[in-house]
Write a protein that holds these residues in place. Structure first.
Motif, PDB file in Angstrom:
ATOM      1  N   GLY A  37     -11.706  11.298  13.664  1.00 33.59           N
ATOM      2  CA  GLY A  37     -12.001  10.236  14.623  1.00 33.59           C
ATOM      3  C   GLY A  37     -11.435   8.881  14.258  1.00 33.59           C
ATOM      4  N   ARG A  38     -10.609   8.833  13.235  1.00 35.38           N
ATOM      5  CA  ARG A  38     -10.013   7.570  12.780  1.00 35.38           C
ATOM      6  C   ARG A  38      -8.519   7.582  13.072  1.00 35.38           C
ATOM      7  N   LEU A  39      -8.008   6.498  13.630  1.00 34.67           N
ATOM      8  CA  LEU A  39      -6.588   6.340  13.928  1.00 34.67           C
ATOM      9  C   LEU A  39      -5.952   5.617  12.743  1.00 34.67           C
ATOM     10  N   TRP A  40      -4.964   6.249  12.091  1.00 33.64           N
ATOM     11  CA  TRP A  40      -4.436   5.739  10.829  1.00 33.64           C
ATOM     12  C   TRP A  40      -3.070   5.076  10.969  1.00 33.64           C
ATOM     13  N   PHE A  41      -2.902   3.986  10.217  1.00 29.88           N
ATOM     14  CA  PHE A  41      -1.673   3.204  10.146  1.00 29.88           C
ATOM     15  C   PHE A  41      -1.457   2.840   8.675  1.00 29.88           C
ATOM     16  N   CYS A  42      -0.262   2.356   8.347  1.00 31.90           N
ATOM     17  CA  CYS A  42      -0.018   1.936   6.966  1.00 31.90           C
ATOM     18  C   CYS A  42       0.796   0.642   6.950  1.00 31.90           C
ATOM     19  N   LYS A  86      -3.027   8.485   2.252  1.00 31.36           N
ATOM     20  CA  LYS A  86      -1.734   7.997   1.774  1.00 31.36           C
ATOM     21  C   LYS A  86      -0.813   9.160   1.411  1.00 31.36           C
ATOM     22  N   ARG A  87      -1.349  10.161   0.750  1.00 34.18           N
ATOM     23  CA  ARG A  87      -0.540  11.340   0.399  1.00 34.18           C
ATOM     24  C   ARG A  87      -0.033  12.038   1.662  1.00 34.18           C
ATOM     25  N   ARG A  97       8.051   7.272   3.271  1.00 34.69           N
ATOM     26  CA  ARG A  97       8.384   7.744   1.913  1.00 34.69           C
ATOM     27  C   ARG A  97       9.590   6.981   1.363  1.00 34.69           C
ATOM     28  N   SER A  98      10.598   6.710   2.217  1.00 36.66           N
ATOM     29  CA  SER A  98      11.785   5.982   1.751  1.00 36.66           C
ATOM     30  C   SER A  98      11.461   4.536   1.381  1.00 36.66           C
ATOM     31  N   ILE A  99      10.428   3.978   1.968  1.00 40.81           N
ATOM     32  CA  ILE A  99      10.042   2.588   1.685  1.00 40.81           C
ATOM     33  C   ILE A  99       9.160   2.507   0.438  1.00 40.81           C
ATOM     34  N   TYR A 100       8.146   3.377   0.361  1.00 41.31           N
ATOM     35  CA  TYR A 100       7.133   3.256  -0.690  1.00 41.31           C
ATOM     36  C   TYR A 100       7.276   4.280  -1.817  1.00 41.31           C
ATOM     37  N   GLY A 101       8.005   5.340  -1.576  1.00 43.71           N
ATOM     38  CA  GLY A 101       8.252   6.334  -2.613  1.00 43.71           C
ATOM     39  C   GLY A 101       7.126   7.311  -2.833  1.00 43.71           C
ATOM     40  N   ALA A 102       5.963   6.817  -3.196  1.00 47.46           N
ATOM     41  CA  ALA A 102       4.842   7.698  -3.545  1.00 47.46           C
ATOM     42  C   ALA A 102       3.527   7.081  -3.079  1.00 47.46           C
ATOM     43  N   ALA A 103       2.545   7.946  -2.910  1.00 44.28           N
ATOM     44  CA  ALA A 103       1.231   7.502  -2.447  1.00 44.28           C
ATOM     45  C   ALA A 103       0.569   6.534  -3.412  1.00 44.28           C
ATOM     46  N   GLU A 107       1.720  -1.176  -3.770  1.00 44.27           N
ATOM     47  CA  GLU A 107       1.968  -1.978  -2.558  1.00 44.27           C
ATOM     48  C   GLU A 107       1.595  -1.237  -1.280  1.00 44.27           C
ATOM     49  N   PHE A 108       1.588   0.083  -1.325  1.00 45.01           N
ATOM     50  CA  PHE A 108       1.347   0.929  -0.157  1.00 45.01           C
ATOM     51  C   PHE A 108      -0.145   1.018   0.114  1.00 45.01           C
TER      52      PHE A 108
END
Length: 133
Positions: A37-42, A86-87, A97-103, A107-108
């Motif tokens: 029920g949660r809409l996710w963004f990063c 995040k994963r 993935r190209s911006i942050y690399g890993a979970a 900064e992510f």
């Protein structure tokens, strides 16, 4: 809620508006997915949008389909830095993935919209569909 999720999945580029000391700020985001029920963004912790949501979690977002049907959603950001989310984003979104690399990149970060109001409207002459979630 299903119609909101379907709309966002098909039209994942959204524009999120926040407030910065009383001034509206709008920028594009990518809807990631719905979970429980949660809409996710990063986003990134160093971005102004993150500071704006920390200071005032109220937001509004809009997305438009190719046929000009439009979703507007009003809610609050839940700045829940959920590692499992995040994963999932890193595994399924090559751009992120190209911006942050890993979970575990410090900064992510992620946020969700857990409840709010939404309206979907088009130019068919039919009344807008309104939702509370």
């Amino acid at each position: 809620m299903r119609e909101i999720i379907d709309f966002l999945t098909a039209n994942s580029t959204v524009f999120i508006a926040t407030s910065d000391k009383g001034q509206a700020r709008v920028r594009p985001f990518q809807f990631q997915f719905e979970q429980d029920g949660r809409l996710w963004f990063c986003t990134a912790r160093h971005k102004e949008v993150f500071a704006q949501l920390q200071a005032d979690p109220r937001l509004e977002l809009a997305s438009t389909a190719k046929d000009m049907a439009t979703l507007r959603l009003l809610g609050q950001a839940n700045l829940d830095d959920d590692m499992a989310v995040k994963r999932r984003i890193i595994e399924n979104n090559g751009l992120v993935r190209s911006i942050y690399g890993a979970a575990d990149n410090p900064e992510f970060t992620v946020f969700s919209v857990d409840h709010g109001r939404a309206v979907i409207f088009d130019f068919s002459g039919n009344p807008p569909k309104q939702y509370a979630f």
